[in-house]
Design a protein around this motif. Structure first.
Motif, PDB file in Angstrom:
ATOM      1  N   LYS A 158     -80.165-141.884 -94.893  1.00  0.00           N
ATOM      2  CA  LYS A 158     -79.913-142.356 -93.533  1.00  0.00           C
ATOM      3  C   LYS A 158     -79.570-141.235 -92.565  1.00  0.00           C
ATOM      4  N   ARG A 159     -79.236-140.056 -93.071  1.00  0.00           N
ATOM      5  CA  ARG A 159     -78.842-138.953 -92.199  1.00  0.00           C
ATOM      6  C   ARG A 159     -79.997-138.424 -91.362  1.00  0.00           C
ATOM      7  N   TYR A 160     -81.247-138.720 -91.757  1.00  0.00           N
ATOM      8  CA  TYR A 160     -82.386-138.247 -90.970  1.00  0.00           C
ATOM      9  C   TYR A 160     -82.506-138.970 -89.633  1.00  0.00           C
ATOM     10  N   PHE A 161     -82.007-140.166 -89.542  1.00  0.00           N
ATOM     11  CA  PHE A 161     -82.064-141.035 -88.365  1.00  0.00           C
ATOM     12  C   PHE A 161     -83.516-141.427 -88.063  1.00  0.00           C
ATOM     13  N   ILE A 162     -84.323-140.528 -87.525  1.00  0.00           N
ATOM     14  CA  ILE A 162     -85.766-140.739 -87.400  1.00  0.00           C
ATOM     15  C   ILE A 162     -86.475-139.436 -87.754  1.00  0.00           C
ATOM     16  N   PHE A 163     -87.723-139.564 -88.172  1.00  0.00           N
ATOM     17  CA  PHE A 163     -88.587-138.443 -88.539  1.00  0.00           C
ATOM     18  C   PHE A 163     -88.173-137.795 -89.875  1.00  0.00           C
ATOM     19  N   SER A 164     -89.137-137.633 -90.737  1.00  0.00           N
ATOM     20  CA  SER A 164     -89.036-136.900 -92.010  1.00  0.00           C
ATOM     21  C   SER A 164     -88.202-137.588 -93.081  1.00  0.00           C
ATOM     22  N   ASP A 165     -87.602-138.742 -92.788  1.00  0.00           N
ATOM     23  CA  ASP A 165     -86.915-139.481 -93.846  1.00  0.00           C
ATOM     24  C   ASP A 165     -87.916-139.932 -94.905  1.00  0.00           C
ATOM     25  N   ASP A 166     -89.123-140.291 -94.450  1.00  0.00           N
ATOM     26  CA  ASP A 166     -90.169-140.698 -95.390  1.00  0.00           C
ATOM     27  C   ASP A 166     -90.682-139.517 -96.210  1.00  0.00           C
ATOM     28  N   LEU A 167     -90.765-138.338 -95.587  1.00  0.00           N
ATOM     29  CA  LEU A 167     -91.198-137.145 -96.327  1.00  0.00           C
ATOM     30  C   LEU A 167     -90.153-136.748 -97.360  1.00  0.00           C
ATOM     31  N   ASP A 168     -88.894-136.805 -96.996  1.00  0.00           N
ATOM     32  CA  ASP A 168     -87.809-136.523 -97.932  1.00  0.00           C
ATOM     33  C   ASP A 168     -87.908-137.443 -99.149  1.00  0.00           C
ATOM     34  N   PHE A 169     -88.125-138.741 -98.913  1.00  0.00           N
ATOM     35  CA  PHE A 169     -88.233-139.706-100.005  1.00  0.00           C
ATOM     36  C   PHE A 169     -89.479-139.427-100.848  1.00  0.00           C
ATOM     37  N   SER A 170     -90.581-139.056-100.191  1.00  0.00           N
ATOM     38  CA  SER A 170     -91.817-138.754-100.909  1.00  0.00           C
ATOM     39  C   SER A 170     -91.633-137.571-101.849  1.00  0.00           C
ATOM     40  N   LEU A 171     -91.046-136.508-101.331  1.00  0.00           N
ATOM     41  CA  LEU A 171     -90.869-135.298-102.136  1.00  0.00           C
ATOM     42  C   LEU A 171     -89.924-135.541-103.311  1.00  0.00           C
ATOM     43  N   LYS A 172     -88.869-136.287-103.082  1.00  0.00           N
ATOM     44  CA  LYS A 172     -87.952-136.627-104.183  1.00  0.00           C
ATOM     45  C   LYS A 172     -88.686-137.428-105.259  1.00  0.00           C
ATOM     46  N   SER A 173     -89.535-138.349-104.831  1.00  0.00           N
ATOM     47  CA  SER A 173     -90.272-139.177-105.785  1.00  0.00           C
ATOM     48  C   SER A 173     -91.241-138.329-106.605  1.00  0.00           C
ATOM     49  N   LEU A 174     -92.008-137.480-105.937  1.00  0.00           N
ATOM     50  CA  LEU A 174     -92.962-136.622-106.636  1.00  0.00           C
ATOM     51  C   LEU A 174     -92.258-135.693-107.611  1.00  0.00           C
ATOM     52  N   ARG A 175     -91.136-135.139-107.204  1.00  0.00           N
ATOM     53  CA  ARG A 175     -90.439-134.175-108.050  1.00  0.00           C
ATOM     54  C   ARG A 175     -89.710-134.836-109.208  1.00  0.00           C
ATOM     55  N   ASN A 176     -89.632-136.158-109.164  1.00  0.00           N
ATOM     56  CA  ASN A 176     -89.071-136.894-110.300  1.00  0.00           C
ATOM     57  C   ASN A 176     -90.160-137.525-111.154  1.00  0.00           C
ATOM     58  N   GLY A 177     -91.401-137.077-110.976  1.00  0.00           N
ATOM     59  CA  GLY A 177     -92.480-137.503-111.856  1.00  0.00           C
ATOM     60  C   GLY A 177     -93.230-138.758-111.451  1.00  0.00           C
ATOM     61  N   PHE A 178     -92.967-139.276-110.249  1.00  0.00           N
ATOM     62  CA  PHE A 178     -93.678-140.467-109.794  1.00  0.00           C
ATOM     63  C   PHE A 178     -94.942-140.063-109.027  1.00  0.00           C
ATOM     64  N   ASP A 179     -95.811-141.022-108.783  1.00  0.00           N
ATOM     65  CA  ASP A 179     -97.069-140.773-108.086  1.00  0.00           C
ATOM     66  C   ASP A 179     -97.089-141.514-106.753  1.00  0.00           C
ATOM     67  N   ILE A 180     -97.939-141.044-105.844  1.00  0.00           N
ATOM     68  CA  ILE A 180     -98.186-141.718-104.571  1.00  0.00           C
ATOM     69  C   ILE A 180     -99.690-141.828-104.396  1.00  0.00           C
ATOM     70  N   LYS A 181    -100.158-143.031-104.117  1.00  0.00           N
ATOM     71  CA  LYS A 181    -101.595-143.233-103.920  1.00  0.00           C
ATOM     72  C   LYS A 181    -101.839-144.027-102.642  1.00  0.00           C
ATOM     73  N   CYS A 182    -102.899-143.664-101.950  1.00  0.00           N
ATOM     74  CA  CYS A 182    -103.384-144.443-100.817  1.00  0.00           C
ATOM     75  C   CYS A 182    -104.476-145.376-101.335  1.00  0.00           C
ATOM     76  N   VAL A 183    -104.395-146.643-100.933  1.00  0.00           N
ATOM     77  CA  VAL A 183    -105.368-147.654-101.376  1.00  0.00           C
ATOM     78  C   VAL A 183    -106.239-148.020-100.176  1.00  0.00           C
ATOM     79  N   PRO A 184    -107.459-147.480-100.083  1.00  0.00           N
ATOM     80  CA  PRO A 184    -108.288-147.659 -98.883  1.00  0.00           C
ATOM     81  C   PRO A 184    -108.621-149.108 -98.543  1.00  0.00           C
TER      82      PRO A 184
END
Length: 302
Positions: free
Chosen positions: A188-214
């Motif tokens: 919540k400290r991000y308020f706006i902008f980059s909170d989603d990137l922070d969450f994405s990077l944490k997820s990737l670095r913990n071994g999870f995947d991210i996929k776009c479904v067209p």
């Protein structure tokens, strides 16, 4: 295992867009809704009440009594939803997007407990607006923008099968409970902008995947508004959070220290153009973004 999905929707003073958003979600099937209102001053509550009366699904409405920003709203909403142990996934959404009627239907085949699924975003005119990056480069020293290879404008626009990305927006991602249990709720400290990137990077670095479904499509009801010229309150968060991402996730000391160079460059530009307000914004953004506690200067909260 049955997929029990809860929508976490954050809204603030955009009741007309919220109404369109909720109508599109109504088409997705049986869902539970957690609507987080950052203390809107328009008729948001009336819109929510009308929607609640029109559906059989559970609708939980929370007014935070303050503007927590998107990051704070999602943190609040995820925490509330995760208190219910039967939800296997949370579907996060801003109020300024809508979903194609078959969006969730096209996400369901790819659901598991290790992958974030992101629908493909489009602009209201039908052009591709998926700005998620297929590469986040926090290794290279001589670049300024760590977001590389945006989906729009590339061959990925025409993809039919899911493909890997390294960054989600909090506009439509379907996120498994297991990821929240591992990396926590949005910061919540991000308020706006980059909170989603922070969450994405944490997820990737913990071994999870991210996929776009067209085939899972959604629409942004307004264009993105990146502002790299330090002129207003949003600029403070753009730069503060940009600096923080480098400090927290840079893969070498040069990248982690790059905010010093970036702050110097932008400050020099402000001096050359006589933008004294911008100079103060950069000073505050650098101070808070690089602080140990990731401080937030409350004078920039609208």
């Amino acid at each position: 295992m049955k997929n029990n999905i809860a929508v976490v929707l954050v809204t603030f003073n955009r009741s007309d867009m919220l109404k369109q958003n909720l109508l599109s979600l109504k088409e997705q099937g049986n869902l539970t809704y957690f609507i987080i209102d950052n203390n809107s001053q328009d008729n948001t509550r009336e819109v929510v009440d009308a929607f609640q009366a029109s559906v059989d699904s559970p609708v939980h409405y929370f007014n935070t009594q303050a503007n927590l920003g998107g990051a704070g709203g999602f943190a609040f909403g995820c925490e509330k939803a995760l208190e219910h142990k039967d939800f296997t996934h949370l579907w996060l959404a801003d109020d300024d997007v809508t979903f194609a009627p078959d969006c969730l239907e096209n996400l369901i085949p790819y659901i598991d407990q290790k992958t974030i699924l992101q629908p493909m975003r489009y602009a209201v005119d039908g052009t591709n607006a998926e700005a998620s990056s297929t590469v986040i480069d926090l290794d290279s020293i001589f670049i300024l923008n760590h977001k590389r290879n945006s989906v729009m404008g590339t061959s990925f626009e025409n993809a039919k099968e899911p493909f890997g990305i390294q960054h989600i927006p909090f506009e439509g991602p379907l996120i498994p409970r297991s990821i929240f249990e591992k990396v926590g709720i949005p910061d919540k400290r991000y308020f706006i902008f980059s909170d989603d990137l922070d969450f994405s990077l944490k997820s990737l670095r913990n071994g999870f995947d991210i996929k776009c479904v067209p085939l899972a499509k959604m629409t942004r009801l307004r264009p993105a508004e990146p502002n790299y010229k330090p002129t207003d309150w949003k600029s403070y968060f753009v730069y503060r959070n940009f600096f923080r991402i480098h400090k927290e996730f840079g893969n070498n000391c040069f990248v982690r220290k790059r905010p010093y160079l970036l702050a110097l460059m932008v400050s020099g530009y402000c001096l050359l153009t006589g933008n004294i307000k911008g100079l103060n914004i950069i000073k505050d953004a650098f101070r808070d973004g690089m602080s140990g506690d990731f401080n937030l200067d409350t004078k920039y909260i609208p």
